[in-house]
Design a protein around this motif. Structure first.
Motif, PDB file in Angstrom:
ATOM      1  N   PHE A   1     -12.761  -4.870 -12.274  1.00 48.34           N
ATOM      2  CA  PHE A   1     -13.592  -3.668 -12.125  1.00 48.34           C
ATOM      3  C   PHE A   1     -12.956  -2.600 -11.229  1.00 48.34           C
ATOM      4  O   PHE A   1     -13.560  -1.557 -10.993  1.00 48.34           O
ATOM      5  N   ASN A   2     -11.742  -2.870 -10.732  1.00 46.85           N
ATOM      6  CA  ASN A   2     -11.011  -1.915  -9.887  1.00 46.85           C
ATOM      7  C   ASN A   2     -11.859  -1.437  -8.707  1.00 46.85           C
ATOM      8  O   ASN A   2     -11.903  -0.262  -8.378  1.00 46.85           O
ATOM      9  N   LYS A   3     -12.542  -2.389  -8.085  1.00 50.63           N
ATOM     10  CA  LYS A   3     -13.324  -2.084  -6.891  1.00 50.63           C
ATOM     11  C   LYS A   3     -13.370  -3.324  -6.010  1.00 50.63           C
ATOM     12  O   LYS A   3     -13.130  -4.435  -6.483  1.00 50.63           O
ATOM     13  N   THR A   4     -13.668  -3.120  -4.743  1.00 49.05           N
ATOM     14  CA  THR A   4     -13.770  -4.261  -3.837  1.00 49.05           C
ATOM     15  C   THR A   4     -15.056  -5.028  -4.112  1.00 49.05           C
ATOM     16  O   THR A   4     -16.009  -4.493  -4.705  1.00 49.05           O
ATOM     17  N   ALA A   5     -15.102  -6.272  -3.644  1.00 49.77           N
ATOM     18  CA  ALA A   5     -16.255  -7.138  -3.932  1.00 49.77           C
ATOM     19  C   ALA A   5     -17.557  -6.548  -3.406  1.00 49.77           C
ATOM     20  O   ALA A   5     -18.605  -6.641  -4.060  1.00 49.77           O
ATOM     21  N   ASN A   6     -17.515  -5.928  -2.231  1.00 50.78           N
ATOM     22  CA  ASN A   6     -18.759  -5.395  -1.663  1.00 50.78           C
ATOM     23  C   ASN A   6     -19.306  -4.202  -2.442  1.00 50.78           C
ATOM     24  O   ASN A   6     -20.432  -3.768  -2.198  1.00 50.78           O
TER      25      ASN A   6
ATOM     26  N   TYR B   1       0.827  -1.203   0.000  1.00 50.46           N
ATOM     27  CA  TYR B   1       0.000   0.000   0.000  1.00 50.46           C
ATOM     28  C   TYR B   1       0.863   1.256   0.000  1.00 50.46           C
ATOM     29  O   TYR B   1       1.943   1.291   0.592  1.00 50.46           O
ATOM     30  N   SER B   2       0.364   2.282  -0.671  1.00 53.16           N
ATOM     31  CA  SER B   2       1.028   3.584  -0.625  1.00 53.16           C
ATOM     32  C   SER B   2       0.707   4.254   0.706  1.00 53.16           C
ATOM     33  O   SER B   2      -0.153   3.784   1.462  1.00 53.16           O
ATOM     34  N   ALA B   3       1.365   5.363   0.984  1.00 57.89           N
ATOM     35  CA  ALA B   3       1.130   6.079   2.238  1.00 57.89           C
ATOM     36  C   ALA B   3      -0.292   6.615   2.312  1.00 57.89           C
ATOM     37  O   ALA B   3      -0.835   6.796   3.408  1.00 57.89           O
ATOM     38  N   ASP B   4      -0.912   6.858   1.146  1.00 56.37           N
ATOM     39  CA  ASP B   4      -2.295   7.329   1.118  1.00 56.37           C
ATOM     40  C   ASP B   4      -3.278   6.181   0.887  1.00 56.37           C
ATOM     41  O   ASP B   4      -4.352   6.357   0.314  1.00 56.37           O
ATOM     42  N   SER B   5      -2.873   4.956   1.314  1.00 55.17           N
ATOM     43  CA  SER B   5      -3.760   3.784   1.405  1.00 55.17           C
ATOM     44  C   SER B   5      -4.274   3.254   0.078  1.00 55.17           C
ATOM     45  O   SER B   5      -5.362   2.692   0.002  1.00 55.17           O
ATOM     46  N   VAL B   6      -3.489   3.405  -0.980  1.00 53.60           N
ATOM     47  CA  VAL B   6      -3.854   2.829  -2.277  1.00 53.60           C
ATOM     48  C   VAL B   6      -3.083   1.523  -2.456  1.00 53.60           C
ATOM     49  O   VAL B   6      -1.868   1.473  -2.232  1.00 53.60           O
ATOM     50  N   LEU B   7      -3.798   0.464  -2.855  1.00 53.29           N
ATOM     51  CA  LEU B   7      -3.139  -0.810  -3.133  1.00 53.29           C
ATOM     52  C   LEU B   7      -2.352  -0.661  -4.430  1.00 53.29           C
ATOM     53  O   LEU B   7      -2.936  -0.486  -5.498  1.00 53.29           O
TER      54      LEU B   7
ATOM     55  N   ILE C   1     -25.011  -5.712  -9.465  1.00 54.14           N
ATOM     56  CA  ILE C   1     -25.584  -7.022  -9.799  1.00 54.14           C
ATOM     57  C   ILE C   1     -25.010  -7.539 -11.111  1.00 54.14           C
ATOM     58  O   ILE C   1     -24.600  -8.702 -11.212  1.00 54.14           O
ATOM     59  N   GLU C   2     -24.975  -6.661 -12.124  1.00 59.80           N
ATOM     60  CA  GLU C   2     -24.490  -7.119 -13.438  1.00 59.80           C
ATOM     61  C   GLU C   2     -22.993  -7.435 -13.413  1.00 59.80           C
ATOM     62  O   GLU C   2     -22.525  -8.347 -14.100  1.00 59.80           O
ATOM     63  N   GLU C   3     -22.211  -6.709 -12.604  1.00 62.96           N
ATOM     64  CA  GLU C   3     -20.784  -7.019 -12.476  1.00 62.96           C
ATOM     65  C   GLU C   3     -20.578  -8.352 -11.769  1.00 62.96           C
ATOM     66  O   GLU C   3     -19.708  -9.148 -12.155  1.00 62.96           O
ATOM     67  N   SER C   4     -21.380  -8.598 -10.742  1.00 64.14           N
ATOM     68  CA  SER C   4     -21.315  -9.888 -10.057  1.00 64.14           C
ATOM     69  C   SER C   4     -21.645 -11.018 -11.013  1.00 64.14           C
ATOM     70  O   SER C   4     -21.012 -12.083 -10.989  1.00 64.14           O
ATOM     71  N   ALA C   5     -22.640 -10.788 -11.869  1.00 62.89           N
ATOM     72  CA  ALA C   5     -23.047 -11.816 -12.830  1.00 62.89           C
ATOM     73  C   ALA C   5     -21.929 -12.111 -13.831  1.00 62.89           C
ATOM     74  O   ALA C   5     -21.750 -13.257 -14.257  1.00 62.89           O
TER      75      ALA C   5
ATOM     76  N   LEU D   1     -15.620  -2.724 -18.167  1.00 64.54           N
ATOM     77  CA  LEU D   1     -14.479  -3.138 -17.348  1.00 64.54           C
ATOM     78  C   LEU D   1     -13.644  -1.934 -16.926  1.00 64.54           C
ATOM     79  O   LEU D   1     -13.620  -0.909 -17.616  1.00 64.54           O
ATOM     80  N   ASN D   2     -12.983  -2.097 -15.805  1.00 63.86           N
ATOM     81  CA  ASN D   2     -11.939  -1.154 -15.382  1.00 63.86           C
ATOM     82  C   ASN D   2     -10.770  -2.023 -14.939  1.00 63.86           C
ATOM     83  O   ASN D   2     -10.483  -2.164 -13.758  1.00 63.86           O
ATOM     84  N   TYR D   3     -10.135  -2.642 -15.938  1.00 64.49           N
ATOM     85  CA  TYR D   3      -9.152  -3.695 -15.680  1.00 64.49           C
ATOM     86  C   TYR D   3      -7.893  -3.121 -15.053  1.00 64.49           C
ATOM     87  O   TYR D   3      -7.324  -2.153 -15.546  1.00 64.49           O
ATOM     88  N   LYS D   4      -7.472  -3.730 -13.959  1.00 62.33           N
ATOM     89  CA  LYS D   4      -6.259  -3.281 -13.265  1.00 62.33           C
ATOM     90  C   LYS D   4      -5.487  -4.501 -12.781  1.00 62.33           C
ATOM     91  O   LYS D   4      -5.713  -5.012 -11.693  1.00 62.33           O
ATOM     92  N   GLY D   5      -4.592  -4.961 -13.631  1.00 64.75           N
ATOM     93  CA  GLY D   5      -3.787  -6.119 -13.262  1.00 64.75           C
ATOM     94  C   GLY D   5      -2.623  -5.726 -12.368  1.00 64.75           C
ATOM     95  O   GLY D   5      -2.236  -4.555 -12.298  1.00 64.75           O
ATOM     96  N   TYR D   6      -2.062  -6.693 -11.678  1.00 61.52           N
ATOM     97  CA  TYR D   6      -0.899  -6.454 -10.830  1.00 61.52           C
ATOM     98  C   TYR D   6       0.302  -7.201 -11.387  1.00 61.52           C
ATOM     99  O   TYR D   6       0.928  -8.003 -10.730  1.00 61.52           O
TER     100      TYR D   6
END
Length: 746
Positions: A195-200, A57-63, A204-208, A261-266
């Protein structure tokens, strides 16, 4: 009495059926007892542990990155949205809450369709519990018999897990272990990647979309096959509607939406701060080794460590953008300056050296090939990708073509840090981590040129030499140094000028720097450098004044911090804390600040004022004139012999920033000083970055910070004419074309 044929067939059939059942029972029993491989017992299943990716994580809490064998970030049941669970159950296991690990209704359907009707589209009939068993204990062998063994094993494991875990726990375990392709495991990692977001936060459509991938992670990957993924997503939504999880109206509305999509690979080669992340990885490995020596064991790839760094995400992003813009333009100008006579095209000696130093050539020679045979191999043309700024082109080229192509690229190292602690804010180790793994911050030592001069002048002040002492700019040939004769870039008329130390430093006058070093003493200057945090070995030669010492960017930045930190140098650091997967702190890294001052408060103020002059009227004045920066700022440019290294050091009240630009091949420099000087090759990278910081109010604490006003005593000490010209008679008898000769007194 003869038994009727009908009864004989019935008896035979009964015996065959009973034998089949008995054989099946024995087969099942052999699996249950472990004859086909051990089946985990309830204790082993209850002790299940995830392999977790470590997160950075960065100092400003970004993964900003992960270290993993499998990209997995387990989450709790409460963090999984209800509609995602409903999508999973609707498409994968409609009777999930009704069975105990095995859905006999579904199993019979599959057996009838697959065996009796030969319907290959009948599906597998596996429950979520069985799929979980498969996730945790992957199948190792193929073939029909082994498939049957694996299926039965999974059923046994599924039944055992149903007695250990609740339905909610099984769903959580499943969604945290299932593969989503792209070496991604678990719903949290998949949500972040696609999707560059947490699961929560998934809709609905992204979950699908993500649940739909589970049937075939490659075939339904929305990045690779968007149409297939869309079709599968809509099928999941239809199943959700059929199971009354959503209404028909919702289904129709959601199926009309495109996949966004908002694809963000590591990928270790891609993303923000790749050089920084690699340095974090190296330091984390060293830390883990040290813990092992103490008796604790940590695996950075599987234990889910959380590493909290000093990096400022937004500052880093802006710094990388400025670097890319500047270096692309500089590269174009660099190549144009050489034209068709570029050394990587025309210098046969250099080309031969480049080839002979390559790993490809050394490997061929090691395999017994002669030089001629090796060169023939290396000159064979084949389809390969050659990268340029912003593009990767596939073309017909040889290994030699590739070597020479990448030799011509300028590289860079750029670092900014908090001068009071040494916390690194930005870290750019090179122009492209994918093609240049060598980090020019942590691994490279280069001559620092005039960037070393402030240390010389600081030593002079500490020795008691007044900043208003005047030194002649006349060139001198030092006879006891084999006639070594440092010169200036100015005109011959400079011979008649005598500079104050402030003016000489701000205009980076070489002849004066050597004379200041001579008056101060080489040993004294070296001692001063050590006090300021320089740990590299320094040459005890007059050329030290001109920056022939090879230093890392790290140590140079730490030493310059002393000018902003009451004379105390710092050691740049990048990791603040390391925590375990439950976020319990394992180690805190405190700033390493020198215990003693390297110089007096007054001399520190004098040096800041002298380096302000570099920005306001000296070699870095384009900061003001070209880039319009009005920030409180001090600094120093640097250019080494034959224009091989360009440096710029910037000091603001709350920031130290250092930039180096040059080529990895030390034999190639810039064609001209105009192009390769620090003010042109290195300074713009900082200047355009600072413009971006000025435009963002969140950085006001840096950009609007002010230096403390110098004391009246310091103002008085510096109150002298910057330059004095030789008198008429002295000019009359001094030949500007003739060097003065003398011995250097160290």
């Amino acid at each position: 009495m003869q038994i009727p044929i009908k009864n004989r067939f019935l008896k035979f059939g009964t015996l065959f059926f009973l034998s089949f059942l008995f054989a099946g029972f024995l087969f099942f029993l052999s699996i249950y007892l472990g004859a086909w491989g051990k089946i985990p017992n309830k204790k082993e299943l209850s002790d299940f542990k995830y392999q977790r990716a470590s997160e950075v994580y960065s100092a400003d809490s970004v993964l900003i990155g992960k270290f993993y064998l499998f990209d997995r970030q387990p989450i709790a049941y409460e963090a999984i949205p209800q509609h995602l669970l409903q999508a999973l159950i609707a498409i994968e296991d409609e009777r999930f809450y009704e069975h105990k690990g095995i859905d006999y209704t579904s199993l019979m359907r599959v057996m009838v369709k697959s065996i009796a009707l030969q319907d290959k589209s009948s599906g597998g009939g596996s429950t979520i519990s069985q799929q979980l068993a498969k996730n945790i204990y992957p199948r190792e062998k193929s073939g029909k018999l082994n498939l049957a063994v694996s299926k039965l094993k999974e059923m046994i494991i599924a039944r055992r897990m149903e007695t250990i875990y609740s339905k909610e726990e099984i769903l959580t375990l499943y969604l945290n272990t299932v593969s989503f392709g792209d070496n991604t495991f678990g719903i949290e990692s998949a949500a972040l990647k696609f999707f560059n977001k947490t699961a929560n936060a998934l809709t609905i459509e992204e979950s699908a979309v993500l649940v739909g991938m589970l049937k075939a992670t490659y075939g339904y990957n929305p990045r690779v096959f968007p149409e297939n993924s869309l079709s599968r997503r809509n099928l999941v939504l239809q199943s959700m509607q059929q199971n009354d999880f959503i209404t028909a109206k919702q289904k129709d509305s959601l199926t009309s939406l495109p996949i966004q999509l908002n694809y963000k690979g590591y990928d270790h080669n891609e993303g923000i701060a790749p050089y920084f992340r690699e340095e974090v990885r190296q330091q984390l490995l060293s830390w883990a080794k040290a813990q092992k020596d103490k008796g604790d064991s940590y695996n950075i790839y599987t234990d889910g460590l959380r590493v909290y760094t000093t990096l400022d995400y937004k500052m880093q992003a802006l710094a990388e953008a400025s670097m890319a813009d500047h270096m692309k333009t500089l590269q174009d100008n660099f190549e144009k300056s050489y034209g068709k006579n570029a050394p990587w095209l025309k210098d046969k000696r250099l080309i031969k050296k480049i080839i002979h130093n390559s790993q490809a050539y050394k490997r061929l020679k090691k395999n017994g090939l002669s030089e001629q045979e090796a060169l023939e191999q290396l000159n064979l043309k084949k389809e390969m990708v050659l990268a340029d700024w912003g593009v990767e082109k596939s073309q017909l080229a040889s290994t030699v073509d590739s070597l020479l192509h990448y030799t011509k690229f300028l590289n860079t190292g750029s670092l900014s840090l908090d001068p009071s602690s040494g916390a690194v804010k930005t870290w750019i180790g090179g122009v492209n981590f994918k093609y240049y793994k060598y980090d020019h911050i942590s691994q490279s030592k280069r001559q620092v040129g005039s960037a070393f001069k402030p240390i010389v002048y600081t030593a002079a002040l500490e020795k008691g030499i007044s900043p208003c002492t005047y030194f002649s700019a006349q060139e001198v040939a030092y006879e006891n140094m084999e006639g070594w004769s440092p010169s200036n870039a100015g005109s011959k008329d400079e011979t008649f000028l005598n500079y104050s130390m402030e003016e000489a430093l701000s205009n980076s006058v070489n002849t004066v720097a050597v004379k200041v070093l001579e008056k101060t003493g080489i040993d004294y200057v070296i001692q001063q450098a050590k006090k300021m945090g320089i740990s590299s070995e320094l040459p005890a030669l007059p050329s030290l004044a001109l920056g022939t010492a090879e230093l890392t960017i790290n140590e140079l930045a730490g030493s310059y911090a002393s000018y902003l930190n009451h004379g105390k140098s710092v050691k740049p650091f990048i990791i603040q804390q390391i925590a375990n997967n439950k976020d319990s702190i394992l180690e805190v890294f405190n700033p390493i600040v020198a215990k003693k001052r390297a110089f007096s408060e007054e001399n520190g103020q004098i040096m800041i004022e002298m380096m302000k002059a570099t920005i306001n009227s000296g070699t870095a004045s384009r900061i003001r004139s070209t880039y319009g920066l009005k920030n409180d700022m001090a600094g120093k440019t640097g250019t080494t012999q034959n224009n091989k290294d360009a440096w710029f050091v910037a000091l603001t009240p709350r920031l130290v920033h250092i930039t180096w630009v040059g080529l990895d091949n030390h034999e190639i420099g810039f064609r001209s000083t105009r192009l390769g000087q620090g003010a042109n090759a290195a300074l713009p990278m900082f200047a355009t970055w600072m413009q971006k910081l000025n435009a963002d109010k969140s950085f006001d604490y840096i950009t609007k910070a002010k230096f403390d006003a110098p004391t009246s005593a310091v103002q008085h000490i510096l109150n002298c004419e910057p330059v004095k010209r030789d008198g008429f008679f002295k000019r009359l008898f001094k030949n500007p074309n003739k060097k003065k000769t003398k011995n250097f007194k160290s």
